[in-house]
Design an enzyme around this catalytic site. Sequence first.
Site, PDB file in Angstrom:
ATOM      1  N   TYR A 213      52.296   9.266 -78.566  1.00 11.69           N
ATOM      2  CA  TYR A 213      50.961   9.781 -79.432  1.00 11.69           C
ATOM      3  C   TYR A 213      51.106  11.109 -79.888  1.00 11.69           C
ATOM      4  O   TYR A 213      50.989  11.654 -80.945  1.00 11.69           O
ATOM      5  CB  TYR A 213      49.719   9.059 -78.765  1.00 11.69           C
TER       6      TYR A 213
ATOM      7  N   LYS B 178      51.461  13.146 -83.391  1.00 17.62           N
ATOM      8  CA  LYS B 178      50.181  14.117 -83.991  1.00 17.62           C
ATOM      9  C   LYS B 178      51.095  15.418 -84.209  1.00 17.62           C
ATOM     10  O   LYS B 178      50.657  16.102 -85.163  1.00 17.62           O
ATOM     11  CB  LYS B 178      49.106  14.191 -82.994  1.00 17.62           C
TER      12      LYS B 178
ATOM     13  N   THR C 196      44.641  16.660 -82.369  1.00 17.93           N
ATOM     14  CA  THR C 196      44.265  16.554 -81.125  1.00 17.93           C
ATOM     15  C   THR C 196      44.762  17.727 -80.226  1.00 17.93           C
ATOM     16  O   THR C 196      45.697  18.544 -80.639  1.00 17.93           O
ATOM     17  CB  THR C 196      44.646  15.227 -80.536  1.00 17.93           C
ATOM     18  N   ASP C 197      44.272  17.921 -78.974  1.00 16.62           N
ATOM     19  CA  ASP C 197      44.753  19.075 -78.001  1.00 16.62           C
ATOM     20  C   ASP C 197      45.869  18.421 -77.565  1.00 16.62           C
ATOM     21  O   ASP C 197      46.486  19.428 -76.820  1.00 16.62           O
ATOM     22  CB  ASP C 197      43.627  19.515 -77.405  1.00 16.62           C
ATOM     23  N   GLU C 198      46.211  17.398 -77.545  1.00 14.29           N
ATOM     24  CA  GLU C 198      47.206  16.733 -76.725  1.00 14.29           C
ATOM     25  C   GLU C 198      48.703  17.157 -77.342  1.00 14.29           C
ATOM     26  O   GLU C 198      49.498  16.991 -76.556  1.00 14.29           O
ATOM     27  CB  GLU C 198      47.172  15.078 -76.819  1.00 14.29           C
TER      28      GLU C 198
HETATM   29  P1  NAD Z   1      40.282   5.401 -84.021  1.00 16.34           P
HETATM   30  O1  NAD Z   1      41.587   4.649 -83.369  1.00 16.34           O
HETATM   31  O2  NAD Z   1      39.244   5.135 -83.485  1.00 16.34           O
HETATM   32  O3  NAD Z   1      40.371   5.201 -85.817  1.00 16.34           O
HETATM   33  C1  NAD Z   1      41.317   5.355 -86.614  1.00 16.34           C
HETATM   34  C2  NAD Z   1      41.215   4.655 -87.944  1.00 16.34           C
HETATM   35  O4  NAD Z   1      42.217   5.098 -88.751  1.00 16.34           O
HETATM   36  C3  NAD Z   1      40.853   3.218 -87.708  1.00 16.34           C
HETATM   37  O5  NAD Z   1      39.737   2.904 -88.502  1.00 16.34           O
HETATM   38  C4  NAD Z   1      41.979   2.439 -88.420  1.00 16.34           C
HETATM   39  O6  NAD Z   1      41.720   1.312 -89.141  1.00 16.34           O
HETATM   40  C5  NAD Z   1      42.601   3.541 -89.348  1.00 16.34           C
HETATM   41  N1  NAD Z   1      43.834   3.593 -89.644  1.00 16.34           N
HETATM   42  C6  NAD Z   1      44.838   3.345 -88.601  1.00 16.34           C
HETATM   43  N2  NAD Z   1      46.205   3.322 -89.287  1.00 16.34           N
HETATM   44  C7  NAD Z   1      46.032   3.444 -90.725  1.00 16.34           C
HETATM   45  C8  NAD Z   1      46.777   3.439 -91.926  1.00 16.34           C
HETATM   46  N3  NAD Z   1      48.097   3.376 -91.715  1.00 16.34           N
HETATM   47  N4  NAD Z   1      46.156   3.609 -93.049  1.00 16.34           N
HETATM   48  C9  NAD Z   1      44.696   3.798 -93.368  1.00 16.34           C
HETATM   49  N5  NAD Z   1      43.982   3.637 -92.041  1.00 16.34           N
HETATM   50  C10 NAD Z   1      44.532   3.825 -91.004  1.00 16.34           C
HETATM   51  O7  NAD Z   1      40.754   6.978 -83.915  1.00 16.34           O
HETATM   52  P2  NAD Z   1      39.856   8.203 -83.550  1.00 16.34           P
HETATM   53  O8  NAD Z   1      39.727   8.145 -82.062  1.00 16.34           O
HETATM   54  O9  NAD Z   1      38.505   8.141 -84.228  1.00 16.34           O
HETATM   55  O10 NAD Z   1      40.674   9.627 -84.255  1.00 16.34           O
HETATM   56  C11 NAD Z   1      40.583   9.944 -85.537  1.00 16.34           C
HETATM   57  C12 NAD Z   1      41.535  10.964 -85.539  1.00 16.34           C
HETATM   58  O11 NAD Z   1      40.988  12.280 -84.489  1.00 16.34           O
HETATM   59  C13 NAD Z   1      42.991  10.912 -85.199  1.00 16.34           C
HETATM   60  O12 NAD Z   1      43.774  11.454 -86.209  1.00 16.34           O
HETATM   61  C14 NAD Z   1      43.037  11.426 -84.000  1.00 16.34           C
HETATM   62  O13 NAD Z   1      44.415  11.565 -83.652  1.00 16.34           O
HETATM   63  C15 NAD Z   1      42.080  12.461 -83.849  1.00 16.34           C
HETATM   64  N6  NAD Z   1      41.426  12.969 -82.421  1.00 16.34           N
HETATM   65  C16 NAD Z   1      40.974  12.057 -81.899  1.00 16.34           C
HETATM   66  C17 NAD Z   1      40.270  12.659 -80.615  1.00 16.34           C
HETATM   67  C18 NAD Z   1      39.614  11.394 -79.709  1.00 16.34           C
HETATM   68  O14 NAD Z   1      39.179  11.706 -78.549  1.00 16.34           O
HETATM   69  N7  NAD Z   1      39.276  10.182 -80.036  1.00 16.34           N
HETATM   70  C19 NAD Z   1      40.237  13.990 -80.038  1.00 16.34           C
HETATM   71  C20 NAD Z   1      40.867  14.686 -80.947  1.00 16.34           C
HETATM   72  C21 NAD Z   1      41.593  14.231 -82.132  1.00 16.34           C
HETATM   73  P1  TYD Z   2      41.869   7.849 -73.038  1.00 16.43           P
HETATM   74  O1  TYD Z   2      40.217   7.446 -73.141  1.00 16.43           O
HETATM   75  O2  TYD Z   2      42.727   6.738 -73.089  1.00 16.43           O
HETATM   76  O3  TYD Z   2      42.110   9.030 -73.701  1.00 16.43           O
HETATM   77  P2  TYD Z   2      43.237  10.181 -73.509  1.00 16.43           P
HETATM   78  O4  TYD Z   2      44.465   9.361 -73.104  1.00 16.43           O
HETATM   79  O5  TYD Z   2      43.501  10.415 -75.148  1.00 16.43           O
HETATM   80  O6  TYD Z   2      42.865  11.141 -72.873  1.00 16.43           O
HETATM   81  O7  TYD Z   2      41.928   8.248 -71.324  1.00 16.43           O
HETATM   82  C1  TYD Z   2      41.143   9.374 -70.792  1.00 16.43           C
HETATM   83  C2  TYD Z   2      41.460   9.679 -69.457  1.00 16.43           C
HETATM   84  O8  TYD Z   2      41.280   8.531 -68.766  1.00 16.43           O
HETATM   85  C3  TYD Z   2      42.912   9.665 -69.215  1.00 16.43           C
HETATM   86  O9  TYD Z   2      43.416  10.763 -68.228  1.00 16.43           O
HETATM   87  C4  TYD Z   2      43.590   8.380 -68.849  1.00 16.43           C
HETATM   88  C5  TYD Z   2      42.385   7.914 -67.952  1.00 16.43           C
HETATM   89  N1  TYD Z   2      42.077   6.391 -68.158  1.00 16.43           N
HETATM   90  C6  TYD Z   2      41.645   5.577 -66.859  1.00 16.43           C
HETATM   91  O10 TYD Z   2      41.831   6.154 -65.927  1.00 16.43           O
HETATM   92  N2  TYD Z   2      41.418   4.369 -67.064  1.00 16.43           N
HETATM   93  C7  TYD Z   2      41.553   3.729 -68.130  1.00 16.43           C
HETATM   94  O11 TYD Z   2      41.244   2.486 -68.267  1.00 16.43           O
HETATM   95  C8  TYD Z   2      41.710   4.424 -69.311  1.00 16.43           C
HETATM   96  C9  TYD Z   2      41.717   3.825 -70.596  1.00 16.43           C
HETATM   97  C10 TYD Z   2      41.872   5.673 -69.341  1.00 16.43           C
END
Ligand code: NAD
Ligand code: TYD
Length: 357
Positions: free
Chosen positions: A160, A164, A134-136
């Site tokens: 988080y 990461k 992630t960019d975080e």
């Molecule tokens: P998500 O929470 O939707 O999915 C995570 C999946 O991993 C779930 O299906 C869960 O059951 C599985 N999981 C969790 N712990 C596990 C374990 N110990 N063993 C096996 N499986 C396990 O997550 P997401 O939002 O789809 O993110 C996927 C990846 O992409 C992550 O690594 C996250 O850091 C990265 N990422 C997410 C975003 C975003 O915007 N969501 C952006 C950039 C990077």
């Molecule tokens: P989120 O979807 O949790 O992603 P991330 O924290 O990984 O960026 O949140 C996106 C943005 O929205 C973040 O600035 C927090 C804000 N947010 C709200 O304002 N209300 C909400 O209920 C949630 C879940 C997030």
Amino acid sequence: MTRHLLITGGAGFIAGNLVHHWAAAHPNDTLVVLDALTYAGNRATIEPLIAAGRLSFVHGNINDRPLLDRLLAEHAITHVAHLAAESHVDRSITGPGAFLATNVNGTFTLLEAFRAHWQSADSPGHWRFLHVSTDEVFGSLEPSDPPFNETTAYSPRSPYAASKAASDHLARAWQHTYGLPVLVSNCSNNYGPYHFPEKLIPLTLINILLGRSIPVYGDGSNVRDWLYVEDHCRALESVLLRGEPGRTYCIGGCNEVANLDLVRLLCALMDELAPELPIRPSEELIRFVSDRPGHDRRYAIDASLIQNELGWQPQVTVEQGLRRTVEWYLAHRSWWQPLLSDQYASYMEQQYAARLA
Ligand code: NAD
Ligand code: TYD
């Protein structure tokens, strides 16, 4: 040469989309999904592909080394896309332990298992391990700061992000020390189908449909860069197939939007597209609630490296992507309705009560 691809976390949001993308784009590849089915994992996301025999689903944990050894050997895995993670910042604030267990220790266990598997096959040069991040990890930008890129120093600020960041360091160290063909990608916020409704976009859409408040943290001015998940999947495909091991690729949508503006856009789309709404206009549901502790102000990505080196470009504008996402949630109640369990309801209630207090 046949690829045997393991996708970890394939029942989650991004990896679930990646599984669908890969199955369609690479019909000759063997696909294996490993997922622990935590609260965020939903087998229904990939059930049609499992039922069609298109992929093997393994219910298990990335911390389970004997299982990993067996799975890698039995399926002769050559490529790994590692996305399994604990992914929600708010949950990392109230319960960071699971983030260390999965994101740090789980990534370590998977790297070690893949290293042993790779070395036992005489370290083939064409095998790959893509660590998806992630960019975080880069921290928070002020409005006038330039976007993050591959040279930005790490400065994670939430549990988080810290977990990461640790996993990214492990992945790079395994490449540097053991020569394991590892690539790392750091992406901005994704949105689209199969997104668990604790994150801002699906939470807003479902709350509008149910006539519930939309909680906006602080004054809603925090900025995120939004990328449609299908564009992220295409970027991951480019990196896995054509990226250079040892490299990092920053992936972003060039779509910076303040949270309040985003929520207003979603409200307007729902007013236009949803046939029946308990409350209209949906904007009436917006409630400003107390801020997330340590809330990062702004994320933004400079994606020039992946654009120039691998020719990747986002194809979906934020207007198109949000419209598609709204249409998807309206058409797929049967996917999200079962997720609104007692456990989910009590988590959301706690979150909301704590923020209104
Ligand atoms: P998500 O929470 O939707 O999915 C995570 C999946 O991993 C779930 O299906 C869960 O059951 C599985 N999981 C969790 N712990 C596990 C374990 N110990 N063993 C096996 N499986 C396990 O997550 P997401 O939002 O789809 O993110 C996927 C990846 O992409 C992550 O690594 C996250 O850091 C990265 N990422 C997410 C975003 C975003 O915007 N969501 C952006 C950039 C990077
Ligand atoms: P989120 O979807 O949790 O992603 P991330 O924290 O990984 O960026 O949140 C996106 C943005 O929205 C973040 O600035 C927090 C804000 N947010 C709200 O304002 N209300 C909400 O209920 C949630 C879940 C997030």
